[in-house]
Scaffold this active site. Structure first.
Site, short mmCIF file in Angstrom:
data_model
loop_
_atom_site.label_atom_id
_atom_site.label_comp_id
_atom_site.label_asym_id
_atom_site.label_seq_id
_atom_site.Cartn_x
_atom_site.Cartn_y
_atom_site.Cartn_z
N THR A 329 0.91 -1.28 -0.11
CA THR A 329 0.05 0.01 -0.15
C THR A 329 0.86 1.24 -0.02
O THR A 329 1.90 1.40 0.78
CB THR A 329 -0.99 0.11 1.29
OG1 THR A 329 -1.77 0.96 1.17
CG2 THR A 329 -0.06 0.00 2.40
N HIS A 381 2.62 -11.48 14.06
CA HIS A 381 3.79 -12.16 14.98
C HIS A 381 3.36 -13.50 15.40
O HIS A 381 4.39 -14.14 16.05
CB HIS A 381 3.87 -11.32 16.26
CG HIS A 381 5.03 -11.09 16.94
ND1 HIS A 381 6.32 -11.77 16.07
CD2 HIS A 381 5.80 -10.37 17.67
CE1 HIS A 381 7.16 -11.49 16.79
NE2 HIS A 381 7.00 -10.79 17.82
#
Length: 410
Positions: A329, A381
């Site tokens: 993006t 994560h």
């Protein structure tokens, strides 16, 4: 003879749609294959063409209604449509011309009336503020009132006999006298975006790492070859193609960044399908470049331009938006200096580009000014360790700061 206008077959996994906009009203003439109505799904807008020439006899589903496949939207009374029947376009054009001429003629009159108001105020004692409404507002005040949806009677007039002047209206607007509120229902796409963003936040353990890139070498290449590139390939050479190539190379080195979580399994993809975020009037869309790692710069730029045009024209298809393994993006086009992009679930990582700013940096012991960009990697994560994220960003940085190696596949 009447012919029904029905909802077409909806894309796979889409159960219903919302009537977004009718382009015709009951009684209008229509031509076969002319777009009658737009249907909005979670991701794409579907056009429903007229099945025959004739007159739109009735509308069964109004704007905002939820409809399903094969449901009747309206009916057309079949018949021949004259060649010169343009639904009054010519008349509207002529009317517009007349209005424009009238507006020109009124300008001098309005200016003279406002000047008279000013002279009246200068030569007469200032009247006590009036509640307004007894005297007709000046032409310019009426125009301001109409443009801002203000009732002139609610404005205190200081003109002659309590007349509301342009200055009174401007003071009223700037002073907060008008506090309009508009309530608009979320579009299907905006609701879906909100749902997916919240789902990503609630599901993934999102963390963001940052680095910065010196784009001097990339800008040198673009400056030197941009004209030749466009002449040969018919598309501009932008920054995004360099970032896509650099990201794909980094994904090859760190495949977990290109992976996804499915239940208690990690799914590793042996290819890079890169989603490119495109901002449209309807919201953010992320069309996917298939096998992006195997595409040339020209192929990447052509596909990005093609998808951007489709998205902004409301012609994007559901298949264009499905199946990405990684996303990029670019908030820099809007001036963003730094951000933490949200994951495009079920993907596990997204690369954020930002605006390019000239900054002093130390190179070989000397301070020089270079075009610098902050880059960000938001990642899940749960499966991507900090080391993988940092090394991925370093790989992107190295590829962009030495683009010759990138282009030579070294």
């Amino acid at each position: 003879m009447s012919t029904e206008v029905k909802v077409p077959t909806l894309p796979e996994s889409v159960s219903d749609a919302t009537v977004a906009k009718w382009h015709k009203k009951a009684g209008d003439t229509v031509r076969r294959d002319e777009n009658l109505v737009d249907l909005e799904t979670d991701k794409v807008v579907l056009e429903v063409p007229a099945p025959a020439d004739g007159v739109l006899e009735s509308i069964s589903a109004e704007e905002g209604d939820t409809v399903t496949a094969d449901q009747v939207l309206g009916a057309i009374k079949e018949g021949e449509v004259p060649e010169d029947d343009q639904d009054g376009d010519d008349a509207e054009d002529a009317s517009s011309d007349d209005e424009a001429n009238d507006a020109d003629e009124k300008k001098s009159t309005d200016r003279k009336k406002d000047a008279d108001d000013d002279r009246d105020r200068a030569s007469s004692p200032a009247p006590a503020p009036s509640s307004g409404g007894d005297a007709r507002p000046s032409p310019s005040a009426r125009k301001l009132a109409a443009d801002n949806e203000i009732d002139p009677s609610s404005v205190e007039g200081t003109g002659r006999d309590g007349r509301v002047t342009k200055g009174d209206m401007l003071k009223h607007i700037s002073g907060g006298g008008s506090r309009p509120v508009e309530r608009v229902k979320m579009s299907r796409l905006r609701s879906r975006i909100a749902e997916r963003m919240k789902e990503a936040q609630n599901t993934a353990a999102i963390l963001t790492s940052f680095n910065e890139v010196d784009l001097h070498e990339v800008m040198q290449i673009r400056s030197k070859y941009k004209d030749a590139f466009q002449n040969k390939h018919g598309v501009k050479l932008g920054f995004m193609s360099f970032f896509v190539k650099a990201a794909c190379e980094a994904l090859d080195k760190h495949p977990v960044v290109n992976a996804a979580v499915e239940g208690d399994e990690i799914v590793y993809h042996g290819y890079q399908d890169v989603g490119i975020a495109v901002s449209t009037d309807r919201g953010l869309m992320v069309p996917v470049l298939r096998n992006a790692g195997q595409l040339s710069l020209a192929e990447i730029e052509r596909q990005i331009a093609h998808y951007a045009d489709k998205a902004r024209a409301g012609k994007i298809e559901l298949e264009d938006l499905q199946g990405g393994t990684f996303s990029i993006t670019n908030g820099g086009v809007f001036g963003s200096l730094l951000s933490t992009p949200l994951l495009n679930a079920p993907q596990s990582a997204i690369l954020g580009m930002h605006t390019i700013k000239e900054r002093p940096v130390a190179i070989d012991g000397e301070i020089v000014v270079r075009p610098m960009m902050y880059i960000a990697l938001s990642y899940d994560h749960r499966i991507i360790d900090g080391k993988d994220a940092v090394q991925f960003l370093v790989a992107v940085k190295e590829a962009l700061e030495d683009p010759a190696r990138l282009l030579l596949d070294l």
